[in-house]
Scaffold this motif. Sequence first.
Motif, short mmCIF file in Angstrom:
data_model
loop_
_atom_site.label_atom_id
_atom_site.label_comp_id
_atom_site.label_asym_id
_atom_site.label_seq_id
_atom_site.Cartn_x
_atom_site.Cartn_y
_atom_site.Cartn_z
N ALA A 148 0.86 -1.19 0.00
CA ALA A 148 0.00 0.00 0.00
C ALA A 148 0.89 1.23 0.00
CB ALA A 148 -0.90 0.00 1.24
N HIS A 149 0.64 2.16 -0.91
CA HIS A 149 1.58 3.24 -1.16
C HIS A 149 1.00 4.63 -0.87
CE1 HIS A 149 4.60 0.77 -3.44
NE2 HIS A 149 3.55 -0.02 -3.51
N GLU A 150 1.91 5.55 -0.60
CA GLU A 150 1.56 6.96 -0.38
C GLU A 150 0.99 7.59 -1.65
OE1 GLU A 150 1.42 10.16 2.38
OE2 GLU A 150 1.89 8.05 2.68
N ASP A 151 1.34 7.06 -2.82
CA ASP A 151 0.88 7.64 -4.09
C ASP A 151 -0.52 7.15 -4.51
OD1 ASP A 151 1.36 5.06 -4.91
OD2 ASP A 151 2.78 5.55 -6.49
N ARG A 152 -1.26 6.52 -3.57
CA ARG A 152 -2.65 6.07 -3.76
C ARG A 152 -2.77 4.70 -4.43
NH1 ARG A 152 -5.39 9.36 -7.43
NH2 ARG A 152 -3.39 9.85 -8.38
N TRP A 153 -1.65 4.09 -4.77
CA TRP A 153 -1.68 2.81 -5.48
C TRP A 153 -1.56 1.63 -4.52
CZ3 TRP A 153 -0.99 2.00 -11.09
CH2 TRP A 153 -1.10 3.19 -11.83
N ILE A 154 -2.10 0.48 -4.98
CA ILE A 154 -1.82 -0.82 -4.38
C ILE A 154 -1.14 -1.66 -5.44
CG2 ILE A 154 -2.83 -2.96 -3.45
CD1 ILE A 154 -5.09 -1.29 -2.26
N ARG A 155 -0.06 -2.35 -5.05
CA ARG A 155 0.70 -3.13 -6.03
C ARG A 155 0.83 -4.58 -5.56
NH1 ARG A 155 2.72 2.18 -6.15
NH2 ARG A 155 2.97 3.01 -8.27
N PHE A 156 0.80 -5.49 -6.53
CA PHE A 156 0.86 -6.93 -6.27
C PHE A 156 2.14 -7.49 -6.92
CE2 PHE A 156 -3.47 -5.57 -6.11
CZ PHE A 156 -4.15 -6.40 -5.23
N LEU A 165 2.89 -7.98 -10.64
CA LEU A 165 1.76 -8.68 -11.27
C LEU A 165 0.63 -7.73 -11.63
CD1 LEU A 165 1.56 -11.73 -8.83
CD2 LEU A 165 2.53 -11.72 -11.14
N HIS A 166 0.38 -6.74 -10.77
CA HIS A 166 -0.77 -5.87 -10.97
C HIS A 166 -0.56 -4.60 -10.16
CE1 HIS A 166 -4.93 -4.87 -11.93
NE2 HIS A 166 -5.17 -4.60 -10.65
N ALA A 167 -1.01 -3.46 -10.67
CA ALA A 167 -0.95 -2.19 -9.95
C ALA A 167 -2.22 -1.42 -10.23
CB ALA A 167 0.28 -1.39 -10.37
N MET A 168 -2.76 -0.77 -9.21
CA MET A 168 -4.02 -0.05 -9.41
C MET A 168 -4.09 1.16 -8.49
SD MET A 168 -6.58 -2.80 -7.58
CE MET A 168 -6.56 -3.10 -5.81
N VAL A 169 -4.70 2.23 -9.00
CA VAL A 169 -5.04 3.38 -8.16
C VAL A 169 -6.23 2.95 -7.32
CG1 VAL A 169 -5.76 5.77 -8.07
CG2 VAL A 169 -4.18 5.02 -9.85
N ALA A 170 -6.05 2.87 -6.00
CA ALA A 170 -7.07 2.26 -5.15
C ALA A 170 -7.89 3.26 -4.35
CB ALA A 170 -6.40 1.27 -4.19
N HIS A 171 -7.34 4.46 -4.12
CA HIS A 171 -8.02 5.45 -3.28
C HIS A 171 -7.75 6.85 -3.81
CE1 HIS A 171 -9.52 3.03 0.16
NE2 HIS A 171 -8.54 2.22 -0.15
N LEU A 172 -8.39 7.83 -3.18
CA LEU A 172 -8.21 9.24 -3.55
C LEU A 172 -7.08 9.90 -2.77
CD1 LEU A 172 -11.99 10.25 -3.63
CD2 LEU A 172 -10.53 9.61 -5.57
N ASP A 173 -6.53 9.19 -1.79
CA ASP A 173 -5.43 9.69 -0.97
C ASP A 173 -4.55 8.51 -0.62
OD1 ASP A 173 -3.82 11.31 0.61
OD2 ASP A 173 -5.51 12.32 1.58
N ALA A 174 -3.51 8.74 0.17
CA ALA A 174 -2.56 7.68 0.51
C ALA A 174 -3.26 6.43 1.07
CB ALA A 174 -1.57 8.22 1.54
N VAL A 175 -2.81 5.25 0.61
CA VAL A 175 -3.32 3.99 1.14
C VAL A 175 -2.46 3.64 2.36
CG1 VAL A 175 -3.97 1.62 0.62
CG2 VAL A 175 -3.86 3.30 -1.22
N HIS A 192 -6.25 7.64 3.83
CA HIS A 192 -6.48 8.97 4.38
C HIS A 192 -7.64 9.69 3.67
CE1 HIS A 192 -3.28 8.73 7.14
NE2 HIS A 192 -2.28 8.98 6.33
N ASP A 193 -8.25 9.06 2.65
CA ASP A 193 -9.44 9.64 2.04
C ASP A 193 -10.72 9.30 2.83
OD1 ASP A 193 -10.09 7.02 1.40
OD2 ASP A 193 -9.90 7.26 -0.76
N CYS A 194 -10.54 8.70 4.02
CA CYS A 194 -11.64 8.37 4.96
C CYS A 194 -12.44 7.14 4.54
CB CYS A 194 -12.60 9.54 5.15
SG CYS A 194 -11.81 11.06 5.68
N SER A 195 -12.00 6.42 3.53
CA SER A 195 -12.78 5.26 3.08
C SER A 195 -12.04 3.94 3.33
CB SER A 195 -13.12 5.37 1.59
OG SER A 195 -11.99 5.09 0.79
N ILE A 196 -12.86 2.91 3.58
CA ILE A 196 -12.40 1.53 3.63
C ILE A 196 -12.94 0.86 2.37
CG2 ILE A 196 -12.50 -0.65 4.92
CD1 ILE A 196 -13.48 1.25 7.31
N ARG A 197 -12.10 0.15 1.64
CA ARG A 197 -12.57 -0.51 0.42
C ARG A 197 -12.28 -2.01 0.48
NH1 ARG A 197 -11.45 4.00 -4.43
NH2 ARG A 197 -12.87 5.55 -3.52
#
Length: 243
Positions: A148-156, A165-175, A192-197
């Motif tokens: 989980a990254h500060e740049d909003r991405w999650i990477r596998f 294997l995979h990278a995705m923008v997961a949130h609107l703020d740091a994950v 930090h975007d206040c959401s749980i996904r």
Amino acid sequence: GLDGVINCWNLPNSNIDPYDSYDPDVLKCSLEGHTDAVWRLSVNHTKGNLVSASADGTVKLWSPNSKIPLLNTYSNDIEGIPTSVDFVRDETDKIVVSYKSAVSVIHDVETGKPILKLTPNGMSGASDPSKYINRIISHPTMPIIITAHEDRWIRFYDVNDGTLLHAMVAHLDAVTSLAIDVHGLYLLSGSHDCSIRLWNIANKKTCVQEITAHRKKFEESILDVAFHPSKPFIASAGADAIA
């Protein structure tokens, strides 16, 4: 703790009165060895060991039930200070450590030697501090590492060869936080975007649920998320002092 001490606790009786005076018997032991804040802990329940990552630049392997609890200390002068750590779940003789450089390294538990480097750009990419890793976890059943990254991405990443294997923008703020259910089907992320996904790992990493449950405080929001090991519950902890 911020004092570098790791405390191991016995669970108190579930019938306890929460307003009773403190019972010192709930403190099982204190592990002292780090000289600065401890950022992250991971427990290997089968071996009874735990691993810790600290701002003092070291990762330490502990056996809390032993007479000499500190088993090993690892440091990586090239990558710098560790930010998160986990056991590689299908190969518990390995740990995976993320560093401030945004690079993650799989280490051999016995020797401490680095085995494999995982970079945000795949095998060939250089380190990138803007992709700071807040959390690293290992999939419980598949050879996959998730960051989980500060740049909003999650990477596998693939544990065997370090492939991205995979990278995705997961949130609107740091994950900030990640958790996987015990069956390895769902990934939970907090930000930090206040959401749980909630993400379906098998089905093309699709988001199946979003919960907004916390408020921002000092530009921070959700600090940790977790799955219950057997019941259909999830938990989150926020900078707003709410669980």
